[in-house]
Every structure is written in C-alpha cells, then in structure tokens.
Design a protein around this motif. Structure first.
Motif, PDB file in Angstrom:
ATOM      1  N   THR A  85       0.760  -1.014   0.036  1.00  0.00           N
ATOM      2  CA  THR A  85       0.187  -0.242   0.244  1.00  0.00           C
ATOM      3  C   THR A  85       0.301   1.033   0.066  1.00  0.00           C
ATOM      4  N   HIS A  86       0.099   2.300  -0.615  1.00  0.00           N
ATOM      5  CA  HIS A  86       1.084   3.437  -0.512  1.00  0.00           C
ATOM      6  C   HIS A  86       1.525   3.926   1.062  1.00  0.00           C
ATOM      7  N   TRP A  87       0.738   3.258   2.405  1.00  0.00           N
ATOM      8  CA  TRP A  87       1.524   3.617   3.200  1.00  0.00           C
ATOM      9  C   TRP A  87       2.836   2.622   3.473  1.00  0.00           C
ATOM     10  N   ASP A  88       2.774   1.540   3.372  1.00  0.00           N
ATOM     11  CA  ASP A  88       3.749   0.805   3.282  1.00  0.00           C
ATOM     12  C   ASP A  88       5.239   1.469   2.607  1.00  0.00           C
ATOM     13  N   MET A  89       5.090   1.935   1.647  1.00  0.00           N
ATOM     14  CA  MET A  89       5.458   2.640   0.400  1.00  0.00           C
ATOM     15  C   MET A  89       6.513   3.799   1.390  1.00  0.00           C
ATOM     16  N   LEU A  91       6.393   4.502   5.158  1.00  0.00           N
ATOM     17  CA  LEU A  91       7.446   3.616   5.873  1.00  0.00           C
ATOM     18  C   LEU A  91       8.481   2.800   5.324  1.00  0.00           C
ATOM     19  N   GLU A  92       8.788   2.565   4.075  1.00  0.00           N
ATOM     20  CA  GLU A  92      10.165   2.465   3.322  1.00  0.00           C
ATOM     21  C   GLU A  92      11.101   3.576   4.145  1.00  0.00           C
ATOM     22  N   ARG A  93      10.583   4.605   3.400  1.00  0.00           N
ATOM     23  CA  ARG A  93      11.414   5.860   3.733  1.00  0.00           C
ATOM     24  C   ARG A  93      11.867   6.167   4.867  1.00  0.00           C
ATOM     25  N   ARG A  94      10.258   6.608   5.537  1.00  0.00           N
ATOM     26  CA  ARG A  94      10.596   7.839   6.932  1.00  0.00           C
ATOM     27  C   ARG A  94      10.276   6.625   8.101  1.00  0.00           C
ATOM     28  N   THR A  95      11.281   7.192   9.511  1.00  0.00           N
ATOM     29  CA  THR A  95      10.231   6.509  10.062  1.00  0.00           C
ATOM     30  C   THR A  95       8.748   7.196  11.143  1.00  0.00           C
ATOM     31  N   ARG A  96       8.279   6.453  11.473  1.00  0.00           N
ATOM     32  CA  ARG A  96       6.753   7.061  11.929  1.00  0.00           C
ATOM     33  C   ARG A  96       7.396   8.428  13.012  1.00  0.00           C
ATOM     34  N   ALA A  97       8.150   8.425  14.013  1.00  0.00           N
ATOM     35  CA  ALA A  97       8.649   9.927  13.882  1.00  0.00           C
ATOM     36  C   ALA A  97       9.214  10.684  13.238  1.00  0.00           C
ATOM     37  N   GLU A  98       9.866  10.779  12.152  1.00  0.00           N
ATOM     38  CA  GLU A  98       9.791  11.606  11.009  1.00  0.00           C
ATOM     39  C   GLU A  98       7.609  12.037  10.428  1.00  0.00           C
TER      40      GLU A  98
END
Length: 127
Positions: A85-89, A91-98
């Motif tokens: 999903t878009h959300w998965d992609m 999260l591959e580029r940025r952390t949740r904190a970012e």
C-alpha cells in the motif's frame, strides 16, 4: 410496396462460417468441488493446459477445489507477495517519528495562515 422490400439476414445473429474441416483441440473435463456446500462444477480445458487449483463455485460463489482422481487436491502455498500500500511504501522511506514531525510542521503552517487571515487555497495576484 411490400413486393419491393429487401430481405436479408440479421447481422451478428447468425454466423456465415461453417465448422466443416475445422479440427478442434483435444479437451478434457476437469471437476471442482465446493468446500462450503459440496457443489460440483465441471469445466472443459485444453488437454495440454494446467487447470487452476481453485475455481469460483457457480452455485454459491465460494471457493471450489480441483479434484484429481476423485480427491480434492491440497492447495499449495503461493510465493506471491502481498500488494504494498502507499502507507507501506511511505514507511520504507521515513520513520513514524519523522512523519509525525512533518505533520506537525504542516499543521503549524496551516494554523499560522489561518490566524493571519490568509486563505491557503488562494494564490496571491502579482506575486
């Protein structure tokens, strides 16, 4: 007037080709049994084609399994990847904190514009 009417055939309703001289491909009957209700579905496949392990039951739309020799086959695990999903992609580029930091920055920008009386959807004229 009726004597001069044109007679013809309906286009698409009847084929003008005959099956004379046509050699059909070898076929075999394949049987599927519905896991939910026990419905039996018979399908024809080309003799050299590998039939799929599952088929949608015609009666109840449940999953029906292929029968080989009177027994339902055990389903093999597929190696297909799950759709990302878009959300998965993201999260591959940025952390949740970012992502939370970026969200706060954008919300602060929007709040400052609203507080100053600016409409963020309107572009400035002459800028």
């Amino acid at each position: 007037m009726a004597d001069r009417s044109l007679r013809g055939i309906r286009l698409g309703a009847q084929s003008l080709q005959s099956e004379e001289g046509v050699v059909f491909m070898e076929r075999r009957e394949t049987t599927y049994t519905c896991d939910a209700c026990g419905h039996v579905t018979n399908l024809m496949f080309a003799a050299d084609a590998e039939p799929p392990q599952t088929w949608e039951c015609r009666a109840c739309s449940a999953e029906a399994r292929l029968n080989v020799g009177g027994q339902a086959v055990a389903l093999e695990a597929t190696d297909e990847k799950a759709a990302r999903t878009h959300w998965d992609m993201l999260l591959e580029r940025r952390t949740r904190a970012e992502l939370e930091e970026l969200l706060e920055e954008r919300l602060a920008l929007l709040r400052s514009r609203r507080g100053a009386g600016e409409d963020p959807t309107r572009q400035k004229i002459g800028a």
